[in-house]
Design a protein around this motif. Structure first.
Motif, mmCIF file in Angstrom:
data_model
loop_
_atom_site.group_PDB
_atom_site.id
_atom_site.type_symbol
_atom_site.label_atom_id
_atom_site.label_comp_id
_atom_site.label_asym_id
_atom_site.label_seq_id
_atom_site.Cartn_x
_atom_site.Cartn_y
_atom_site.Cartn_z
ATOM 1 N N VAL A 93 0.851 -1.186 0.000
ATOM 2 C CA VAL A 93 0.000 0.000 0.000
ATOM 3 C C VAL A 93 0.885 1.234 0.000
ATOM 4 C CG1 VAL A 93 -1.702 1.315 1.322
ATOM 5 C CG2 VAL A 93 -1.891 -1.179 1.178
ATOM 6 N N ARG A 94 0.647 2.132 -0.949
ATOM 7 C CA ARG A 94 1.421 3.372 -1.035
ATOM 8 C C ARG A 94 0.683 4.524 -0.349
ATOM 9 N NH1 ARG A 94 4.504 3.110 -5.718
ATOM 10 N NH2 ARG A 94 5.554 5.004 -5.063
ATOM 11 N N PHE A 95 -0.644 4.603 -0.546
ATOM 12 C CA PHE A 95 -1.500 5.589 0.107
ATOM 13 C C PHE A 95 -2.768 4.893 0.545
ATOM 14 C CE2 PHE A 95 1.207 8.562 -2.073
ATOM 15 C CZ PHE A 95 1.193 9.705 -1.289
ATOM 16 N N GLN A 96 -3.382 5.419 1.623
ATOM 17 C CA GLN A 96 -4.629 4.853 2.111
ATOM 18 C C GLN A 96 -5.560 5.973 2.541
ATOM 19 O OE1 GLN A 96 -3.273 2.465 5.409
ATOM 20 N NE2 GLN A 96 -3.586 4.114 6.857
ATOM 21 N N ALA A 97 -6.850 5.680 2.476
ATOM 22 C CA ALA A 97 -7.889 6.567 2.993
ATOM 23 C C ALA A 97 -8.895 5.682 3.709
ATOM 24 C CB ALA A 97 -8.555 7.338 1.862
ATOM 25 N N ARG A 98 -9.376 6.149 4.848
ATOM 26 C CA ARG A 98 -10.347 5.369 5.607
ATOM 27 C C ARG A 98 -11.496 6.278 6.027
ATOM 28 N NH1 ARG A 98 -5.839 4.882 7.929
ATOM 29 N NH2 ARG A 98 -6.532 5.784 9.872
ATOM 30 N N LEU A 116 -4.292 2.433 -2.270
ATOM 31 C CA LEU A 116 -3.667 2.588 -3.574
ATOM 32 C C LEU A 116 -2.303 1.926 -3.545
ATOM 33 C CD1 LEU A 116 -4.578 6.337 -4.192
ATOM 34 C CD2 LEU A 116 -5.732 4.294 -5.089
ATOM 35 N N THR A 117 -2.087 0.998 -4.459
ATOM 36 C CA THR A 117 -0.798 0.326 -4.591
ATOM 37 C C THR A 117 -0.172 0.775 -5.913
ATOM 38 O OG1 THR A 117 -1.542 -1.631 -5.805
ATOM 39 C CG2 THR A 117 -1.789 -1.683 -3.390
ATOM 40 N N ALA A 118 0.984 0.235 -6.239
ATOM 41 C CA ALA A 118 1.633 0.595 -7.498
ATOM 42 C C ALA A 118 0.808 0.152 -8.694
ATOM 43 C CB ALA A 118 3.028 -0.018 -7.559
ATOM 44 N N SER A 119 -0.002 -0.903 -8.533
ATOM 45 C CA SER A 119 -0.700 -1.458 -9.690
ATOM 46 C C SER A 119 -2.221 -1.478 -9.598
ATOM 47 C CB SER A 119 -0.218 -2.888 -9.940
ATOM 48 O OG SER A 119 -0.516 -3.700 -8.814
ATOM 49 N N GLU A 120 -2.799 -1.133 -8.431
ATOM 50 C CA GLU A 120 -4.257 -1.211 -8.334
ATOM 51 C C GLU A 120 -4.805 -0.316 -7.234
ATOM 52 O OE1 GLU A 120 -5.473 -5.253 -7.547
ATOM 53 O OE2 GLU A 120 -4.309 -5.359 -5.727
ATOM 54 N N ALA A 121 -6.111 -0.096 -7.313
ATOM 55 C CA ALA A 121 -6.862 0.592 -6.267
ATOM 56 C C ALA A 121 -7.805 -0.441 -5.656
ATOM 57 C CB ALA A 121 -7.651 1.752 -6.842
ATOM 58 N N ILE A 165 -0.215 10.789 -19.534
ATOM 59 C CA ILE A 165 -1.486 10.731 -18.793
ATOM 60 C C ILE A 165 -1.222 10.449 -17.318
ATOM 61 C CG2 ILE A 165 -3.707 9.541 -18.546
ATOM 62 C CD1 ILE A 165 -3.515 8.858 -21.544
ATOM 63 N N ASP A 166 -1.812 11.294 -16.463
ATOM 64 C CA ASP A 166 -1.797 11.092 -15.012
ATOM 65 C C ASP A 166 -3.195 10.670 -14.578
ATOM 66 O OD1 ASP A 166 0.801 12.029 -15.074
ATOM 67 O OD2 ASP A 166 0.364 13.915 -14.057
ATOM 68 N N LEU A 167 -3.275 9.993 -13.441
ATOM 69 C CA LEU A 167 -4.542 9.592 -12.839
ATOM 70 C C LEU A 167 -4.586 10.172 -11.440
ATOM 71 C CD1 LEU A 167 -7.146 7.859 -12.636
ATOM 72 C CD2 LEU A 167 -5.676 5.925 -12.022
ATOM 73 N N LEU A 218 -5.422 -0.963 -13.950
ATOM 74 C CA LEU A 218 -5.370 -0.385 -15.287
ATOM 75 C C LEU A 218 -4.554 -1.295 -16.205
ATOM 76 C CD1 LEU A 218 -4.751 3.325 -14.287
ATOM 77 C CD2 LEU A 218 -6.898 2.277 -14.986
ATOM 78 N N VAL A 219 -5.162 -1.738 -17.278
ATOM 79 C CA VAL A 219 -4.502 -2.627 -18.226
ATOM 80 C C VAL A 219 -3.408 -1.858 -18.961
ATOM 81 C CG1 VAL A 219 -4.832 -4.054 -20.280
ATOM 82 C CG2 VAL A 219 -6.581 -4.004 -18.486
#
Length: 171
Positions: free
Chosen positions: A62-67, A75-80, A150-152, A101-102
């Motif tokens: 996990v790189r960032f988290q919200a609760r 949020l990880t390097a490859s998925e939410a 492109i940024d997300l 994201l593919v």
């Protein structure tokens, strides 16, 4: 009044019993009227989602988290990953939704944006060396270069997660 000041005022009013503010003994406050509860819930729902960088308080992926109430968003390097606590009659259960994201850049940098006026502290364990303190809070997290040009960006409120794709000029 700015949104951040409203958020701070609401949090303070929820955290400090009214008897304490009035200088009286620390007794249980009377139950709020249904209309007051609805107003508080409505104000809470408008507060910004609060992201914090993982500094050892969560799984290393996990790189960032919200609760918030009834959910965790990671949020990880490859998925939410959205974990929801779902009421099922007398019981509750956890349900998860994962998005990936593919073909995305697995090395996209995750950066906290829209710094919020607060920090988070995790005071777990008897040893202060194990505590995580002063973790900065953000209103948004940006995946930089998730695709070429492109940024997300993830952001939201306490009851709504949103995201935007930001496309560089000429793309």
């Amino acid at each position: 009044m700015t949104h951040q000041k409203r958020a701070a005022r609401l949090l303070l009013s929820l955290a400090i019993p009214s008897a304490f503010l009035a200088g009286g003994p620390a007794t249980a406050a009377p139950a709020a009227a249904p209309d007051a509860k609805a107003a508080i819930a409505e104000q809470f729902a408008r507060l910004p989602m609060v992201f914090e960088a993982n500094q050892g308080q969560n799984d290393p992926a996990v790189r960032f988290q919200a609760r918030g109430i009834g959910y965790g968003f990671y949020l990880t390097a490859s998925e939410a990953v959205l974990n929801l606590d779902v009421a099922d009659g007398e019981k509750s259960r956890r349900s998860s939704l994962r998005t990936r994201l593919v073909g995305a850049n697995a090395n996209a940098a995750l950066v906290g944006e829209a710094k919020l006026p607060g920090t988070t502290n995790y005071l777990s364990g008897a040893k202060s060396a194990d505590w995580k303190t002063g973790i900065e809070q953000y209103g948004k997290v940006r995946y930089q270069g998730v695709y070429p040009g492109i940024d997300l960006i993830y952001y939201g409120t306490q009851n709504q997660i949103e995201f935007d794709y930001v496309v560089a000029p000429g793309r």
